[in-house]
Design an enzyme around this catalytic site. Structure first.
Site, PDB file in Angstrom:
ATOM      1  N   VAL A 109     -23.244 -47.735  75.954  1.00  0.00           N
ATOM      2  CA  VAL A 109     -23.538 -48.233  77.295  1.00  0.00           C
ATOM      3  C   VAL A 109     -24.818 -47.564  77.793  1.00  0.00           C
ATOM      4  O   VAL A 109     -24.963 -46.340  77.712  1.00  0.00           O
ATOM      5  CB  VAL A 109     -22.377 -47.963  78.272  1.00  0.00           C
ATOM      6  CG1 VAL A 109     -22.739 -48.449  79.678  1.00  0.00           C
ATOM      7  CG2 VAL A 109     -21.111 -48.667  77.786  1.00  0.00           C
TER       8      VAL A 109
ATOM      9  N   GLY B 137     -19.077 -45.027  72.312  1.00  0.00           N
ATOM     10  CA  GLY B 137     -17.729 -45.009  71.748  1.00  0.00           C
ATOM     11  C   GLY B 137     -17.649 -45.927  70.557  1.00  0.00           C
ATOM     12  O   GLY B 137     -18.657 -46.456  70.071  1.00  0.00           O
ATOM     13  N   GLY B 138     -16.419 -46.137  70.086  1.00  0.00           N
ATOM     14  CA  GLY B 138     -16.226 -46.953  68.899  1.00  0.00           C
ATOM     15  C   GLY B 138     -16.637 -48.392  69.084  1.00  0.00           C
ATOM     16  O   GLY B 138     -17.009 -49.070  68.119  1.00  0.00           O
TER      17      GLY B 138
ATOM     18  N   GLY C  10     -19.144 -49.458  71.075  1.00  0.00           N
ATOM     19  CA  GLY C  10     -20.570 -49.637  71.328  1.00  0.00           C
ATOM     20  C   GLY C  10     -21.135 -48.555  72.221  1.00  0.00           C
ATOM     21  O   GLY C  10     -20.492 -47.534  72.488  1.00  0.00           O
TER      22      GLY C  10
ATOM     23  N   ASP D  63      -8.686 -52.018  75.817  1.00  0.00           N
ATOM     24  CA  ASP D  63      -9.223 -50.659  75.808  1.00  0.00           C
ATOM     25  C   ASP D  63      -8.987 -49.970  77.148  1.00  0.00           C
ATOM     26  O   ASP D  63      -9.894 -49.329  77.697  1.00  0.00           O
ATOM     27  CB  ASP D  63     -10.716 -50.680  75.472  1.00  0.00           C
ATOM     28  CG  ASP D  63     -11.206 -49.324  74.954  1.00  0.00           C
ATOM     29  OD1 ASP D  63     -10.351 -48.499  74.568  1.00  0.00           O
ATOM     30  OD2 ASP D  63     -12.428 -49.098  74.932  1.00  0.00           O
TER      31      ASP D  63
END
Length: 475
Positions: A26, A21-22, A24, A139
């Site tokens: 995982v 995602g924006g 980072g 988030d």
């Protein structure tokens, strides 16, 4: 981007990418030292930063990840470690089983309102702990809410949490446009109300099967968040629908507070005939303790039985636990006292820069555990976590954890020292005492600026203050 089988910090071997995602990427990984699976978040570093800005970003990301690692709640996915490699921060977390709420919604469509309200209570518990420690999640969205087989929920991705000081978005906003509060999209200061808005948007999506500001393009979503009101969530029913609409108010001051949201959701879940309640929540009530791998677990309420709530129905006002005269003697000056946030009081001597901070919070019964048991569990976990943080990261060094006598039922102390950016001869020093009394946890922090690197610690003052606070609690 590292490939498969990349070995991080000589210890964490990346196996597969779980999501991106924006904020980072995982990864599923193996901790080769402890031989267990974990999750590793590769924090995205914004483009276009100068070398100095990049180093500053990494320093702040590591600091905030370590702060998030101190959060403890059954609904929080634990952060175990943070390392800097390749100019990027990497956050080591529990690998939690279960499906994300967004995947459940995609597979099953709109979810029963009673179940959604119960999920909201679990997530709210995690947010309350974060807010009490001065942290914002930033988030909250269905993709970051994990559901176990019995429907119990956990909130993940606390590694990008930010402090309530207005600095969290300096290098760009983390989060997804449809779940970011209007003030964050406008780059205005965030607060607990911002997380309330994101939770409201997430619960709206779960109960309706679609996001409140659903549009085809991200820019259109952001515009809708700022300019339009969402359709009333008809599937939620009148009471839950009104709460969700209130949580999505454009003005942060118009939204219900976290305690008000908790009260409303608790009343809704407890109400006889709450839609979807019996079908989804009865199995969870029969579950006892479910393991989520090493270090990660949570308890679900058992049926019947009395629980020991502990001595403290609520945490006392921390400003009453130490008198101004006592603080003045400890700090060798005349301090200014202020309630810096709920559950925290500060005594400040501006010159030469000294702060004495007192925090207190009461633990509630959790499932089959009484309040004192929950407090003991969290104290033990916190002790282990702080002991594991010993070492030096960039300019900050943390010492070992030592037991302290004469403070509550159990207590520990840890010293830390952060060198100033322009010199190695001086810096800021913290001596922190954490203690437990019945179901109450307390923390005393003795902070000093401009301390010589040759003598960074002053644990005696911190311990003396903690003993005074503990004595006030026993009265």
């Amino acid at each position: 981007m590292p490939g498969d089988l990349y070995l991080l910090a000589g210890r964490y071997r990346l196996i597969e990418r779980l999501g991106q995602g924006g904020a980072g990427t995982v990864w599923r990984a193996i901790d080769e030292m402890l031989d267990r699976q974990i999750a590793v978040k590769q924090v995205r570093v914004p483009e276009g930063l100068s070398p100095h800005e990049r180093a500053e970003f990494a320093d702040r990301a590591i600091h905030e990840a370590r702060s998030a690692g101190r959060l403890r709640d059954p609904a929080i996915v634990l952060v175990h470690d943070v390392v800097l490699e390749g100019g990027q921060p990497w956050i080591i977390m529990d690998l939690v089983s279960g499906r994300s709420l967004d995947k459940v919604i995609k597979e099953q469509g709109p979810l029963p309102p009673g179940f959604v309200a119960a999920v909201g209570l679990r997530v709210l518990s995690a947010l309350e702990v974060a807010h009490a420690h001065g942290m914002l999640h930033q988030d909250v969205k269905p993709a970051n809410i994990l559901l176990d087989a019995d429907g119990s929920a956990m909130l993940t991705d606390f590694g990008i949490a930010a402090p309530m000081d207005g600095r969290g978005d300096r290098y760009g906003s983390a989060g997804s446009p449809g779940y970011m509060a209007p003030e964050r999209l406008n780059e205005q200061p965030s607060g607990p109300a911002s997380d309330v808005w994101s939770l409201g948007a997430s619960l709206y999506t779960a109960v309706e099967g679609r996001a409140p500001f659903e549009r085809e393009l991200p820019a259109a979503v952001a515009a809708a968040v700022l300019l339009h009101e969402p359709p009333f969530p008809a599937r939620a029913g009148r009471d839950l629908g009104r709460l969700l609409v209130a949580m999505l108010a454009k003005n942060p001051a118009a939204r219900p507070t976290v305690p008000q949201v908790r009260q409303a959701l608790t009343a809704y879940v407890a109400a006889p005939g709450a839609p979807g309640r019996r079908r989804w929540l009865l199995p969870a009530a029969l579950a006892a303790v479910v393991a989520l791998g090493a270090g990660g677990w949570y308890a679900v309420a058992a049926l019947g039985g009395r629980q020991d709530t502990g001595r403290f129905a609520k945490a006392p006002d921390p400003c009453t636990l130490l008198s101004d005269a006592q603080a003045a003697r400890l700090m060798k000056g005349t301090p200014e006292r202020s309630l810096t946030r709920p559950g925290e009081c500060q005594w400040l001597v501006r010159q030469p820069g000294r702060r004495l901070i007192v925090r207190a919070w009461a633990e509630r019964p959790d499932g089959d555990l009484g309040g004192p048991q929950v407090a003991l569990r969290r104290f033990t976990s916190e002790k282990a976590n702080r002991a594991a943080s010993k070492g030096t990261v960039l300019r900050e060094a943390r010492g070992s954890v030592a037991d302290v006598t004469g403070v509550g039922e159990s207590a520990i102390i840890q010293n830390s020292f952060k060198r100033f950016i322009n010199t190695n001869k001086s810096g800021a020093s913290d001596s922190t005492v954490l203690f437990r009394t019945s179901n109450l946890l307390g923390e005393v922090i003795w902070h000093r600026d401009d301390v010589p690197a040759t003598k960074p610690a002053d644990k005696e003052t911190a311990i003396a203050a903690a003993r005074l606070v503990s004595a006030a609690l026993s009265k």
